[in-house]
Every structure is written in C-alpha cells, then in structure tokens.
Design a protein around this motif. Structure first.
Motif, PDB file in Angstrom:
ATOM      1  N   ALA A  86       0.847  -1.191   0.190  1.00 39.19           N
ATOM      2  CA  ALA A  86      -0.469  -0.394  -0.328  1.00 39.19           C
ATOM      3  C   ALA A  86       0.752   1.343   0.228  1.00 39.19           C
ATOM      4  O   ALA A  86       1.746   1.283   1.295  1.00 39.19           O
ATOM      5  N   TRP A 249      -6.842  -2.004  -0.911  1.00 36.64           N
ATOM      6  CA  TRP A 249      -5.901  -0.729  -1.333  1.00 36.64           C
ATOM      7  C   TRP A 249      -6.493  -0.066  -2.925  1.00 36.64           C
ATOM      8  O   TRP A 249      -6.124   0.762  -2.486  1.00 36.64           O
ATOM      9  N   TRP A 253      -7.175   3.672  -3.015  1.00 37.15           N
ATOM     10  CA  TRP A 253      -6.346   4.494  -3.880  1.00 37.15           C
ATOM     11  C   TRP A 253      -6.985   5.396  -4.939  1.00 37.15           C
ATOM     12  O   TRP A 253      -6.897   6.021  -5.181  1.00 37.15           O
TER      13      TRP A 253
END
Length: 578
Positions: A86, A249, A253
């Motif tokens: 991440a 993740w 994002w």
C-alpha cells in the motif's frame, strides 16, 4: 499488513545512499542527490523483511542543479516491477505546523534496517520558497544525518506524509534540518497531482476510508474490490482498470487519487462500512472489546539508568499517543502511572481496559503486574486490571501479519491448547517451532523463567514462531538440570493446562486477572508470579503502527564507510544533505 511498508531504502551500486517512499505500486520518491549519477539503483522495503531489492531507474527529477542550496532536490524512481505494498498516504504540509510530532525513517550508518527521528516544524514560512525548517522534538533524539535524505516526514498521529527530508544541520549538537513539503514536491513533479489533498479538503474523510480498509484487511473481509468500486462509482466516473484491482488498497487509492468527484470515495467508504457491519458467520462474536493502553519501555541509548517511555491509548479504531519521556529507573513507575492516567481519558466508554507492556526481550520477566496502580493506591496494577506483556521484536510487520492470521483462526476456538516446555527434557527448539506452526497449540507454557539456560532458546523460538500466547512463572524451576515429580515448574504447567483448556484465547487476559486475584488471597498459590505474553494485533488498530512506535525493531550492523556531505549555508548555521 498493518505496518507502513512503503518506507524504502535506496541503494546505489550496492551501498545505502538514502531513503525514499512509495507513492504508487511502481513509483518511489527520493532526493536527487541520493539517486542522480550514482550508479545502478535498487530499492528495498525494510518493513517487509526478506523481500528482495527491486531494480529502479530515475524517470523524472526536479531540475536540481547539483548545488547544496539549489532547489528541485527530487528524484522519481520507477521500479522494474510493481510491489504489492500500500503506498503512502499524503497530506498537505499545513497540517504539520503547531505542536505536531513528526517522524522520519532513515538509514544512517550502523542502522541498515532503519531508525526513527522525531521532529517538529519551526513554522509555516518556506525557506527560499522551497523548504520547511525542522527542529528536534527533544534534545536527546536521533539527529537527521547521512542516510535520512529522501525519508518521508510523517504525522505521528495518522502516518500521513507531509514532506521529504532533504538536509540536516552540519554543526555538532544542532538537531535541526529541512524538508521539502508535499506541495513543493508536486510543483517539481506534476505526477503527484491528485495524491496530495488540498489544504481545505476534509482529512477526516481520508482517514475514515483508510481506517475502514485497514479494518477490512485485518478482519479478512471477503470482498471483491472491482464490484465494490463499480457499486460506488457515479455516472461520470471511469470504469475500473482493465486489469482490475489486485487488492482493496489499490481500489481505495484509485477512488482517492484518480477521481474528481469526492462523493465517490464517500460512497465507497459507506459500502465498505456496511460490509464490515454485516455479521460474519465464521467469526466469533464473543471476543472481548478490549481497549488497550500500550506502554512501550526501551533502552534509551543515553545511559544504562535511563528508560524510554511511550504511552498510547487505542480507541475508535485509532492509536492516540498520550505521553513520551526518558526517565531514570527511579522515576519509571511514576512516569508509567501518569501515562496510564492520561490514557484513560482517551478510551472508548464501556470497553474493557487492557494494559499491554511492550518490553525489550531482556526485560520480559519484569514483574510489571506488581507495580503500584498509582501514587495514591498501592494496589498492584495486575490486580486492578488485565496486564499482559509482549516483545519489541514482535512489532515487526511480518510478525504482526502472521499473528493476525493465527488469531483469526483462534476466534473459533473454545479453549487454549497448551504446548508444554518442561524443565528437564524440553526437546529441541526446532521441534517446538514445528509444533507451534503445524499443530493446534496456541499457547506455549514454560516450566522455567525466560533466561533459564536449558530453555532460553525454546523461549526465543516461541517468540519468533510466533506463538500467539506464552505463559510462564517468574519463579519457575530453579534447578539447573531440571528436577523430579515435585518440580514447581511441572506443577505450574499442570495447573495452567487445567485452568485454560476451556478458556477462549481472546479471554486469557481476563482469566489471568482472576488468577492473580486468587493468588493474592492465598499463600503459595501456583499463579502468584504468573506472566502472560498475549499479543493480538487486531486490538492495536493503528494503520501506521510501525511508524508511530518509536521502538521500531532495528538491528545494528557493521558501520558503513562515512558518506561525504555537501555543506548548505543557512544564516549562521550550516546544513548538510542528510
């Protein structure tokens, strides 16, 4: 994994050149003076021990002219292959000002796995329109020296990146330096656009989404990130990438960094929260709602008589640092008492308090449960509240990941199965490791204290396997070669097995509290000096745990050759590139 694995170490021609941080699965930022014209580059991620270094190349830079006072000291590295880590969460530099503790993770000589430095900003004014000046949080901390160049400067409360270390004070004893703030980084490299929220945007929304993703990963939520995104996307939002999302993740994002409509991120978070609120039939609902107070004690490095103390409270899915100090041993208990009192103000009402001491390995046998509750109450802390210990080394991200997997399996267990490590014939440590990895045992029970010569290696094995729970008596068996049927260590294991065989592992802190109270009322009770190492990472829900905890487990190695530092003038002081 819950550690901040995006911290990067940059090496040039096999030598450590500085630090960096991951901003996309295949992109790392560092300083130009770290990476430009320095030979073949590789990047590794120390918070993921054992992972191989990845070749990298410079694909953009900030037009740095090469001088120590020149602006644009930025290099963008493209990794030869993307990493399943991440990326760092970024924040506007304005959030760093005031009494906000900042942390940088660098790689000075002798600290190949990294070390932390605590700083604060001296004010919002940009020096030369390019840098924010930093000063040490305390007068005895780690200075910004060679090896910190390119390190992310993060907010200790959230782990968000507000800048990058570019220079350090060159004068001896001057604990100050400079960072390039995120908005200046964006000015030099437009590729960062969209990843740095505007100063007026709502940080609470970003933290909420990040916290929900962390919670989902820890809980092992079965969720298709493509379907989740498609459900949250608005009419004008793009479809998911053709290759999909390789993790929750990456989807998070995407909605935060690639989309123009902030409402999509809100809808994404709402749907994720709804999934988390849906009961999972495979998970137990009986797990105590622990509200931990974490007390980290460590060798200060400033003298054998001094102890570093960090106290934090966990509530609302977040870690809240409440106290930090370095004190002599004579003031240690009073400092801990004050820290616990301050931490109680941050706990979630109604949750069950848990006092967790994080100790260096050579202190794990300390009788912290016998320390006085406070200055006005000499009741032992372990009789008032559940008290457990754990080892500093078990704060490593890899170990936390293994422990989380183990605890997810243990949620369905109705009892704690004890693997006995006897005093007379303990067997080989390798046999113990295999038993803890492959059997149903979740608790390693020791008939001896941790430093007993015949079982000390077995104790280390239990810590690193890792065993979710380790229990021993501080008295233990004191015979050098073990003893017979009347061995106090054997009697301790017999009683332990009988008392915990029907207790769910998550409830052991509460059970040991009851045993300690019974032992206080009865002379010679077997649990009088019981020590419980109990370590469930799901109770410590800080998504940036490895950044925020000052005692990041780092190993000293042979010092590297000294690095030449360029001098950077600033008024009467002189700075070097870090």
């Amino acid at each position: 994994m819950s550690g901040a694995e995006w911290h990067a170490r940059v090496e040039c021609a096999g030598e450590v050149a500085g630090a960096g941080f991951l901003v996309a699965p295949g992109t790392v930022l560092t300083c130009a003076h770290v990476a430009l014209d320095r030979g073949p580059l590789t990047v590794s991620f120390p918070q993921r021990p054992g992972s191989p270094a990845v070749p990298a190349r410079v694909v953009a830079h900030g037009d740095w002219a090469g001088g120590p006072a020149d602006p644009g000291d930025l290099a963008v590295l493209e990794l030869a292959e993307e990493v399943a880590i991440a990326p760092a969460a970024l924040a506007p530099a304005v959030t760093a000002h005031g009494e906000r503790k900042l942390v940088a993770y660098g790689f000075p000589a002798g600290w190949d796995e990294g070390t932390l430095a605590e700083y604060r900003t001296t004010g919002p004014v940009l020096v030369g329109g390019e840098w924010i000046q930093l000063e040490a949080w305390s007068g005895y901390g780690q200075p910004l020296v060679a090896g910190f160049s390119g390190a992310a400067v993060t907010l200790v409360e959230t782990g968000e990146v507000v800048g990058m270390v570019t220079a350090a004070a060159g004068a001896k004893g001057v604990l100050s330096g400079r960072m390039m703030p995120t908005d200046v980084i964006e000015r030099h490299w437009p590729g960062l656009a969209g990843l740095v929220p505007a100063s007026g945007s709502a940080p609470a929304a970003r933290r909420r989404l990040r916290g929900l993703v962390e919670q989902a990963v820890r809980a092992g939520l079965d969720c298709d990130p493509v379907r989740l995104y498609s459900d949250a996307a608005g009419e004008l939002d793009p479809p998911p990438p053709p290759e999909g999302f390789d993790s929750l993740w990456s989807a998070a994002w995407f909605v935060q960094g690639e989309l123009d409509d902030p409402e999509t991120a809100t809808r994404f978070a709402d749907r994720l929260e709804s999934l988390l609120a849906t009961p999972a039939v495979h998970r137990s609902t009986a797990r105590p709602d622990w509200a931990p107070i974490l007390i980290e004690l460590g060798h200060s490095g400033a003298g054998e008589d001094l102890v570093r103390v960090e106290v934090s409270a966990y509530s609302g899915g977040r870690r809240h640092p409440v106290a930090s100090d370095t004190v002599p041993h004579t003031r240690l208990r009073a400092c801990v008492q004050d820290g616990i009192e301050a931490a109680f103000c941050r706990l979630t009402p109604g949750a069950e308090e848990l006092i967790a001491f994080v100790l260096p390995r050579d202190w794990l046998d300390w009788p912290v449960d016998r320390w006085e509750s406070d200055a006005e109450d000499d009741t032992p802390l372990g009789l008032a509240l559940p008290v457990v210990v754990t080892d500093h080394v078990r704060r490593r991200a890899r170990t936390r990941h293994a422990l989380t997997r183990a605890w997810n399996r243990l949620d369905s267990r109705t009892g704690a199965s004890v693997h006995r490590v006897a005093c007379g014939r303990p067997g080989q440590p390798s046999e113990l490791r295999l038993a803890l990895l492959e059997s149903e045992h979740c608790l390693a029970g020791f008939a001896t204290a941790p430093d007993a010569a015949r079982t000390s290696e077995h104790f280390k094995t239990s810590l690193t396997a890792p065993a979710p729970v380790i229990v021993w008596s501080r008295r233990g068996c004191g015979e050098p070669d073990g003893c017979g049927d009347d061995c106090p260590g054997t009697a301790f294991l017999d009683e332990l097995d009988a008392h915990v065989s029907r207790i769910p592992p998550a409830e052991l802190p509460r059970t040991v509290l009851t045993l300690r109270r019974k032992a206080e009322a009865k002379d010679g009770h077997w649990a009088r000096d019981i020590q419980l190492l109990w370590d469930d990472p799901r109770c410590f829900t800080d998504p940036h745990e490895e950044v925020a905890h000052l005692r990041s487990p780092v190993a000293r190695s042979a010092p590297r050759p000294a690095v030449q530092h360029a001098q950077l003038p600033l008024g009467d002081a002189r700075f070097t590139v870090a």
